[in-house]
Design a protein around this motif. Sequence first.
Motif, short mmCIF file in Angstrom:
data_model
loop_
_atom_site.label_atom_id
_atom_site.label_comp_id
_atom_site.label_asym_id
_atom_site.label_seq_id
_atom_site.Cartn_x
_atom_site.Cartn_y
_atom_site.Cartn_z
N ASP A 11 133.32 70.25 -23.69
CA ASP A 11 132.66 69.79 -24.92
C ASP A 11 131.24 70.32 -25.09
N PHE A 12 130.87 71.37 -24.35
CA PHE A 12 129.52 71.93 -24.48
C PHE A 12 129.58 73.43 -24.23
N ALA A 13 129.04 74.19 -25.19
CA ALA A 13 128.97 75.65 -25.08
C ALA A 13 127.57 76.10 -25.48
N VAL A 14 127.22 77.29 -25.03
CA VAL A 14 125.94 77.89 -25.39
C VAL A 14 126.19 79.25 -26.02
N ALA A 15 125.17 79.73 -26.73
CA ALA A 15 125.28 81.03 -27.39
C ALA A 15 123.90 81.60 -27.61
N PRO A 16 123.83 82.93 -27.72
CA PRO A 16 122.60 83.53 -28.23
C PRO A 16 122.42 83.13 -29.69
N GLN A 17 121.33 83.57 -30.28
CA GLN A 17 120.97 83.23 -31.66
C GLN A 17 122.18 83.23 -32.59
N ALA A 59 127.12 71.00 -43.70
CA ALA A 59 128.51 71.11 -43.25
C ALA A 59 128.99 69.81 -42.59
N GLY A 60 128.10 68.83 -42.49
CA GLY A 60 128.48 67.56 -41.88
C GLY A 60 128.39 67.55 -40.36
N LEU A 61 127.68 68.51 -39.79
CA LEU A 61 127.50 68.57 -38.35
C LEU A 61 126.20 67.89 -37.95
N GLY A 62 126.17 67.40 -36.73
CA GLY A 62 124.92 66.88 -36.18
C GLY A 62 123.99 68.03 -35.86
N TRP A 63 122.69 67.75 -35.82
CA TRP A 63 121.69 68.80 -35.61
C TRP A 63 120.55 68.25 -34.76
N THR A 64 120.15 69.01 -33.76
CA THR A 64 118.98 68.67 -32.95
C THR A 64 118.13 69.92 -32.79
N ASP A 65 116.86 69.83 -33.14
CA ASP A 65 115.91 70.91 -32.90
C ASP A 65 115.16 70.55 -31.62
N ASN A 66 115.44 71.29 -30.55
CA ASN A 66 114.90 70.99 -29.22
C ASN A 66 114.33 72.28 -28.63
N PRO A 67 113.25 72.82 -29.24
CA PRO A 67 112.74 74.12 -28.81
C PRO A 67 112.14 74.08 -27.41
N MET A 68 112.45 75.12 -26.64
CA MET A 68 111.90 75.26 -25.29
C MET A 68 111.20 76.60 -25.19
N SER A 93 119.11 84.07 -25.91
CA SER A 93 120.20 84.66 -25.13
C SER A 93 121.23 83.64 -24.66
N GLY A 94 120.92 82.36 -24.82
CA GLY A 94 121.77 81.29 -24.30
C GLY A 94 121.27 80.75 -22.97
N THR A 95 120.36 81.44 -22.32
CA THR A 95 119.90 81.04 -20.99
C THR A 95 119.16 79.72 -21.01
N ARG A 96 118.19 79.56 -21.91
CA ARG A 96 117.45 78.29 -21.97
C ARG A 96 118.38 77.13 -22.26
N SER A 97 119.34 77.36 -23.16
CA SER A 97 120.30 76.31 -23.49
C SER A 97 121.14 75.93 -22.27
N ALA A 98 121.55 76.94 -21.50
CA ALA A 98 122.35 76.68 -20.30
C ALA A 98 121.52 75.92 -19.26
N VAL A 99 120.27 76.30 -19.09
CA VAL A 99 119.40 75.61 -18.12
C VAL A 99 119.19 74.15 -18.53
N LEU A 100 118.90 73.91 -19.79
CA LEU A 100 118.72 72.53 -20.24
C LEU A 100 120.00 71.72 -20.08
N TRP A 101 121.14 72.33 -20.38
CA TRP A 101 122.42 71.63 -20.17
C TRP A 101 122.57 71.26 -18.70
N ALA A 102 122.32 72.24 -17.82
CA ALA A 102 122.48 72.00 -16.38
C ALA A 102 121.61 70.82 -15.93
N LEU A 103 120.36 70.83 -16.34
CA LEU A 103 119.45 69.75 -15.94
C LEU A 103 119.90 68.41 -16.52
N SER A 104 120.48 68.45 -17.71
CA SER A 104 120.94 67.19 -18.34
C SER A 104 122.19 66.63 -17.66
#
Length: 142
Positions: A11-17, A59-68, A93-104
């Motif tokens: 239920d969680f994926a990351v992506a570049p821009q 589009a009816g999606l949830g949105w979170t702006d969590n800049p790192m 690149s997806g790296t920051r998103s992956a790191v934040l996911w891992a820590l979470s």
Amino acid sequence: MTMDIRPLSSDFAVAPQIRSDDVALLKEQGFTHIICNRPAFESAPEDSPENIGKAAMEAGLGWTDNPMTGGQLSMEMIDDQRADGKVLAYCASGTRSAVLWALSQANSMPVDDILAAMENAGYPMEQLRSQLEMLASQNSAS
């Protein structure tokens, strides 16, 4: 241009821009929430968090702006990386998103499983092990 979506869990994926016009495809693929981990000043105006967030909400999606940005990490940012449903988090690149996911996930998944998921997605981060273990031990002590 095709999105490079890299699953870290079911239920969680990351992506570049991503772009605003990618939001409809993300919805078709079952994503219910988008998290932006890229600061606005790094994005081209047409790919700004504001524009993508607007498209997500329309589009009816949830949105979170969590800049790192480099060197700025807080428990609030880690907590903000969690969302219900099927989530796509993106940054340059997806790296920051992956790191934040891992820590979470440090309090809910074994550290070896977190690191394996990151490596399988193309983000080998063995250097996070000590931080993940520390977070896991803090969470289990409370």
